[in-house]
Design a protein around this motif. Structure first.
Motif, PDB file in Angstrom:
ATOM      1  N   ARG A 292       3.925   1.498  -1.142  1.00 35.64           N
ATOM      2  CA  ARG A 292       4.539   1.636  -2.461  1.00 35.64           C
ATOM      3  C   ARG A 292       3.562   2.254  -3.451  1.00 35.64           C
ATOM      4  O   ARG A 292       3.931   3.120  -4.246  1.00 35.64           O
ATOM      5  N   GLU A 293       2.306   1.818  -3.380  1.00 38.39           N
ATOM      6  CA  GLU A 293       1.284   2.360  -4.278  1.00 38.39           C
ATOM      7  C   GLU A 293       1.053   3.844  -4.014  1.00 38.39           C
ATOM      8  O   GLU A 293       0.945   4.653  -4.947  1.00 38.39           O
TER       9      GLU A 293
ATOM     10  N   THR B 105       3.170   5.952  -2.686  1.00 37.58           N
ATOM     11  CA  THR B 105       4.361   6.687  -3.123  1.00 37.58           C
ATOM     12  C   THR B 105       4.337   6.905  -4.632  1.00 37.58           C
ATOM     13  O   THR B 105       4.655   7.995  -5.130  1.00 37.58           O
ATOM     14  N   LEU B 106       3.952   5.862  -5.367  1.00 37.90           N
ATOM     15  CA  LEU B 106       3.860   5.997  -6.821  1.00 37.90           C
ATOM     16  C   LEU B 106       2.789   7.016  -7.209  1.00 37.90           C
ATOM     17  O   LEU B 106       2.987   7.821  -8.128  1.00 37.90           O
ATOM     18  N   GLN B 107       1.642   6.981  -6.504  1.00 35.29           N
ATOM     19  CA  GLN B 107       0.583   7.954  -6.798  1.00 35.29           C
ATOM     20  C   GLN B 107       1.057   9.371  -6.542  1.00 35.29           C
ATOM     21  O   GLN B 107       0.794  10.289  -7.342  1.00 35.29           O
ATOM     22  N   HIS B 108       1.767   9.568  -5.414  1.00 38.80           N
ATOM     23  CA  HIS B 108       2.240  10.903  -5.080  1.00 38.80           C
ATOM     24  C   HIS B 108       3.278  11.377  -6.102  1.00 38.80           C
ATOM     25  O   HIS B 108       3.263  12.549  -6.521  1.00 38.80           O
ATOM     26  N   ALA B 109       4.158  10.477  -6.494  1.00 35.57           N
ATOM     27  CA  ALA B 109       5.198  10.852  -7.451  1.00 35.57           C
ATOM     28  C   ALA B 109       4.614  11.166  -8.825  1.00 35.57           C
ATOM     29  O   ALA B 109       5.190  11.966  -9.581  1.00 35.57           O
ATOM     30  N   SER B 110       3.471  10.562  -9.166  1.00 32.53           N
ATOM     31  CA  SER B 110       2.885  10.762 -10.502  1.00 32.53           C
ATOM     32  C   SER B 110       1.933  11.946 -10.562  1.00 32.53           C
ATOM     33  O   SER B 110       1.328  12.204 -11.597  1.00 32.53           O
ATOM     34  N   ARG B 111       1.772  12.683  -9.428  1.00 31.30           N
ATOM     35  CA  ARG B 111       0.860  13.831  -9.445  1.00 31.30           C
ATOM     36  C   ARG B 111       1.396  14.875 -10.439  1.00 31.30           C
ATOM     37  O   ARG B 111       2.603  15.096 -10.549  1.00 31.30           O
TER      38      ARG B 111
ATOM     39  N   THR C 196      -3.543  12.985  -6.513  1.00 30.01           N
ATOM     40  CA  THR C 196      -3.655  11.895  -5.541  1.00 30.01           C
ATOM     41  C   THR C 196      -5.114  11.753  -5.132  1.00 30.01           C
ATOM     42  O   THR C 196      -5.899  12.710  -5.274  1.00 30.01           O
TER      43      THR C 196
ATOM     44  N   GLU D 216       0.829  -1.203   0.000  1.00 27.75           N
ATOM     45  CA  GLU D 216       0.000   0.000   0.000  1.00 27.75           C
ATOM     46  C   GLU D 216       0.863   1.253   0.000  1.00 27.75           C
ATOM     47  O   GLU D 216       0.571   2.231  -0.700  1.00 27.75           O
TER      48      GLU D 216
ATOM     49  N   ARG E 192      -3.212  14.790 -13.135  1.00 30.77           N
ATOM     50  CA  ARG E 192      -3.454  13.601 -12.314  1.00 30.77           C
ATOM     51  C   ARG E 192      -3.198  13.997 -10.863  1.00 30.77           C
ATOM     52  O   ARG E 192      -2.147  14.569 -10.549  1.00 30.77           O
TER      53      ARG E 192
END
Length: 426
Positions: free
Chosen positions: A136-137, A139-145, A164, A134, A162
């Motif tokens: 990791r997911e 972190t990926l969502q935050h990084a892809s904002r 969060t 969770e 995009r």
């Protein structure tokens, strides 16, 4: 009672425990159905609150019973193992924290093979893997904002991005509020006009949000002012909800008189006097119905919501006899109620009065007394024999080794177990 050997005594304990686990499965089935049909919705905030009041479970235990009951509705293998007395409630409670329909079969094997301590340790390891996945997911969502705003060839501006999940939810709520503000006004001006498409409304709402932010500044302001709700209500309506008169919000939307009474119980109040033509001719200074000192005394005395079975620590001051009906704003005429039960008393037909000895008495809308602590039902006969007879009639054969785990005493390697069992483990 005849003297049993230690082996017989141990077998008796194990067999009776299996009967209790099987009965617990039936109890959880009943709780799940009662919860699904909202049988608790008679002034109580949840099924757990009702269980705590009606059965005497501690609030935490009541919440766990409801959680496990709901989980077992989608986990038939674990539910059957509990109903057959093969797994203890303690094991099932732990396993339902992580089990899904896809993983319950392998987790059932864990429950059968290990002790309750083994199960708890494996569940903790399992949850660590889940939390890591969770995290990791997230972190990926935050990084892809990202938010891209750029002009197109024709001069319009394209917005693409995009967000969060929590920021996206905030934006959608703000757009919905702005859209409602804009197009409620439009409907009032031109009720027969065709509204713009949803996409066009979203664009207009975004423009309103930008204008509002620039006009008022980025600072969101003090919470008290941001969340202030203004109600205009006639004194006659406050005293008697059946009387004609206004009870409206600031924007003119009508609210029930009971709602106005509830809001006026513990709120700032400004008295306005109107002339015959409806214009305001005098405005009194703003007063607070319950003073800070009186509020502190109320919280010190009541400690929590006084509605039977509630116990929420933060509440609102309720006038037992409303001040609009001549009730004094004194400690003896006040009771602490949470928001949910304050609404129940004012708008759902529940009633409360204070007895000569100072105790509060609550009644349901139909007039029946709602006791602080209900009397438990009487168990007639030998409860153990009743339980055994019921299970025998159902063809359920329980014996001292029904719930014995398959553990042979070897050391538990939690890391190896998680690597073997968890679908996401590497």
């Amino acid at each position: 009672m005849q003297m049993l050997s230690l082996d017989q005594l141990g077998d008796e304990i194990a067999e009776l425990s299996a009967h209790i686990e099987a009965a617990t499965a039936r109890l959880l089935d009943l709780i799940r159905e009662f919860d699904a049909r909202e049988g608790w919705n008679t002034g109580f905030s949840s099924c757990a609150a009702w269980l705590s009041w009606r059965v005497g479970l501690a609030p935490g235990a009541a919440r766990e019973h409801v959680r496990v009951a709901r989980a077992l509705g989608t986990l038939p293998l674990l539910a059957q193992a509990l109903a057959r007395g093969e797994l203890s409630y303690a094991k099932v409670r732990a396993l339902t924290r992580v089990a899904t329909p896809e993983t319950e079969e392998r987790l059932l094997a864990v429950g059968r093979a290990g002790t309750a301590d083994h199960v708890e340790r494996i569940v903790r390891g399992w949850r660590r893997v889940d939390r890591q996945a969770e995290a990791r997911e997230a972190t990926l969502q935050h990084a892809s904002r990202a938010l891209h705003v750029y002009p197109d060839a024709d001069g319009t501006v394209i917005v693409r991005g995009r967000l969060t999940p929590e920021v996206g939810a905030l934006l959608m709520q703000a757009l919905a509020a702005a859209r409602e503000t804009l197009y409620q006004q439009e409907r009032e001006k031109e009720p027969d006009a065709d509204p713009p498409t949803m996409a066009q409304q979203q664009a207009d709402a975004l423009a309103l949000l930008a204008e509002t932010a620039l006009h008022h500044g980025i600072d969101p302001g003090a919470p008290g002012e941001r969340y202030q709700v203004v109600v205009h209500v006639d004194a006659e309506v406050l005293a008697d909800p059946d009387q004609p008169g206004q009870s409206v919000l600031e924007d003119g939307a009508r609210v029930p008189a009971g709602t106005s009474q509830r809001l006026a119980c513990d709120a700032s109040r400004v008295v306005m006097r109107h002339g015959r033509d409806g214009r305001v001719v005098e405005v009194d200074a703003r007063t607070r119905t319950i003073s800070p000192a009186l509020r502190r005394a109320l919280h010190h005395r009541d400690r929590c919501c006084r509605f039977p079975g509630c116990g929420v620590r933060f509440g609102q001051g309720h006038h037992i006899r409303h001040w609009a009906q001549g009730g004094p704003t004194t400690l003896s005429n006040l009771a602490l109620l949470c928001r949910r039960h304050h609404r129940a008393v004012h708008e759902e037909g529940y009633r409360v009065d204070r007895q000569p000895d100072g105790e509060l008495r609550f009644r349901r809308p139909d007039g029946r007394l709602l006791p602080e602590v209900p009397r438990l039902p009487e168990v007639r006969g030998d409860a153990v024999q009743i339980l055994r007879a019921r299970h025998n009639a159902e063809g359920l054969v329980l014996h001292p080794r029904t719930a014995t785990p398959g553990w042979l005493g070897e050391r538990l390697d939690v890391g190896w177990a998680i690597d073997v069992l968890h679908p996401l483990a590497r």
